[in-house]
Structures are given as C-alpha cells and as structure tokens.
Motif scaffolding. Structure first.
Motif, short mmCIF file in Angstrom:
data_model
loop_
_atom_site.label_atom_id
_atom_site.label_comp_id
_atom_site.label_asym_id
_atom_site.label_seq_id
_atom_site.Cartn_x
_atom_site.Cartn_y
_atom_site.Cartn_z
N UNK A 118 9.07 -5.57 -3.91
CA UNK A 118 10.18 -4.74 -3.47
C UNK A 118 10.74 -5.30 -2.17
N UNK A 119 12.05 -5.17 -1.94
CA UNK A 119 12.61 -5.60 -0.65
C UNK A 119 12.27 -4.64 0.47
N UNK A 120 11.78 -3.45 0.12
CA UNK A 120 11.40 -2.45 1.12
C UNK A 120 9.91 -2.58 1.38
N UNK A 130 0.82 -8.71 -0.66
CA UNK A 130 1.77 -9.79 -0.38
C UNK A 130 3.13 -9.31 -0.85
N UNK A 131 4.06 -9.19 0.07
CA UNK A 131 5.40 -8.71 -0.29
C UNK A 131 6.26 -9.87 -0.78
N UNK A 132 6.80 -9.71 -1.98
CA UNK A 132 7.68 -10.72 -2.57
C UNK A 132 8.69 -9.96 -3.43
N UNK A 133 9.93 -9.98 -3.02
CA UNK A 133 10.96 -9.17 -3.67
C UNK A 133 11.65 -9.86 -4.84
N UNK A 179 2.64 -1.79 -11.75
CA UNK A 179 2.42 -0.39 -11.42
C UNK A 179 3.51 0.02 -10.43
N UNK A 180 4.67 0.40 -10.97
CA UNK A 180 5.80 0.70 -10.10
C UNK A 180 6.28 -0.56 -9.41
N UNK A 181 6.28 -0.56 -8.10
CA UNK A 181 6.72 -1.73 -7.33
C UNK A 181 5.59 -2.73 -7.10
N UNK A 182 4.42 -2.45 -7.61
CA UNK A 182 3.29 -3.34 -7.40
C UNK A 182 2.95 -4.13 -8.66
N UNK A 183 2.72 -5.43 -8.49
CA UNK A 183 2.18 -6.27 -9.56
C UNK A 183 0.73 -6.55 -9.19
N UNK A 184 -0.17 -6.22 -10.10
CA UNK A 184 -1.59 -6.32 -9.79
C UNK A 184 -2.27 -7.33 -10.72
N UNK A 185 -2.97 -8.28 -10.12
CA UNK A 185 -3.73 -9.28 -10.86
C UNK A 185 -5.22 -8.97 -10.70
#
Length: 247
Positions: A118-120, A130-133, A179-185
């Motif tokens: 997300x950009x937010x 790790x934030x990556x929009x 999961x919403x704005x989260x990508x989980x590995x």
C-alpha cells in the motif's frame, strides 16, 4: 551438568543479528549470554537454532545452554524476563536431555515474510513489514512458488558466494497469500542458506510485478548463480516463526 532449552521471541530492529560478534556487543546471543551468566554465576554459552540476520525478528526462536548450577526453570524464566531488554522475551524454559542441541536436532524451520502492499504506511507495524506499493499478481507468485517446492540446490538463492558445504535444501511449504493490503509469504524447510528466504521473496515479487515469468524459476536453480535471482528483500519483513524437532 544441566541442559536447558529456552524458547524466545525478539524484535530484531535494533540488533546486529543473533550471532555474537567481535566488533559489536549488540546481538541477541550476546545479550542472552550476559544475563544468563549473571544469573548462574558462571560463563554460559548459548546455542541458537539458527542465526537471524540484523533487523530480522523471531516469534519462536529456540536455544539451549548448559550449566553446572541447578536452578528451577520457573525461576530462570522470571529472572531472564526481568533483566533482558524489553525487545527480547523468553517464552519458556525447560530442562532438556543432555544431548539436546537446538541447531543440530532441528528438523525444520518456519519463516514468515510480510509485505505491506500500500502507498499508505502501516504506522503500527512498520518495523515488521516491508512496504512496497507496486502492483503484484498473487496468482503469478503462487505459480512461481510451486516450482520452488521439494529438494533443490538453492545456491542461486544464497548470498554465500562459495561454500564447501552443500547448498541442497528441501522446501516443504512456500505459501503466498494476500490479506487485504498485506502479502504474506510462509516458508517451511529442513534448512535455509544465508539470505535464502529474502532472496526467494525478492524473486517472487519480481515475478508478481511481471519482470520475470513463473516458468523462469527452474532455470534460476540450474544456473547456481546468485546474480540471476531476484533482489534481497529487506530484513524487517522477516520473522522466524517456529522451529520443529522430532520430540
């Protein structure tokens, strides 16, 4: 001589990794050994199940140490949590068999890597994601992940340039979910090379962005060359979740 097994968690943000080093005292192992030695009145050597890198976290790290002094596990638990820094917590202490070794007897480890897509910014989780929009295809990453399962030579996915030790590992699970704005590995394997999880995640993100095709993964394995794999994802998104043993 008593052998004690401890399970702990830590926020690795401000530490130089797990392993004690000559050029810094700011390591998880170093802090544990300092407090344990003071508690038992003797020099204590801590053996961890693995060496998490600087900035990497743990929710279920396992370690063991031996001591000539007999002390009740519940007393140790209280002492350790009273004197360790607030970003390190011991979850349990128990007596272990004499031959128990947290690293040598581990059968598998489970890691989780979290990308905040997300950009937010996620203000309250910023130290653990790790934030990556950029736009990522979960479906493409799942397809690429399937090629990574099983036994492979993961040399292309390791930062160690040359090693006499085997770089063959077995990856049992590599799940990619949104999961919403989260990508989980979520990854589970019988062992992991230096930076292996972060390079795998970086490669899958490049697939998800469309810079690579899922079908390129077998070719990357064949090259046995770090330079052909993706970028090394930043450390803050990575957490050691669990360590498994036969007993």
């Amino acid at each position: 001589m008593k052998n004690y097994k401890i399970r702990l968690q830590y926020d690795g943000t401000r530490y130089d990794g797990w392993q004690k080093q000559g050029n810094t005292k700011n390591t998880i192992q170093g802090k544990l050994e300092e407090v344990c030695s003071r508690m038992l009145g003797e020099a204590v050597e801590i053996h961890g199940s693995g060496r998490t890198d600087a900035g990497v976290h743990a929710a279920g790290q396992v370690a063991n140490f031996k001591s000539e002094r007999a002390m009740k596990p519940e007393e140790m638990l209280r002492y350790l949590n009273a004197y360790l820094p607030q970003d390190i917590a011991v979850l349990s202490v128990e007596e272990a068999p004499e031959r128990f070794h947290s690293r040598l007897l581990a059968t598998s480890k489970e890691y989780r890597y979290r990308v905040w897509n997300s950009p937010i910014p996620n203000v309250f989780e910023r130290r653990f994601v790790y934030q990556d929009a950029r736009s990522f295809s979960t479906e493409a990453m799942q397809k690429a992940a399937a090629y990574c399962l099983g036994e492979h030579d993961f040399q292309s996915f390791s930062s160690v340039k040359r090693s006499k030790k085997s770089t063959v590992r077995t990856l049992r699970h590599l799940d990619v979910e949104r999961m919403g704005d989260e990508i989980r590995f979520t990854l589970e394997g019988n062992g992991f090379l230096y930076n292996m999880v972060r390079i795998l995640v970086g490669t899958l993100l490049e697939v998800g962005e469309g810079r690579r095709q899922p079908e390129s993964i077998p070719w990357i394995f064949e090259q046995k060359n770090r330079e052909v794999a993706g970028f090394t994802a930043p450390p803050q998104g990575l957490t050691l979740m669990q360590v498994h043993y036969k007993v």
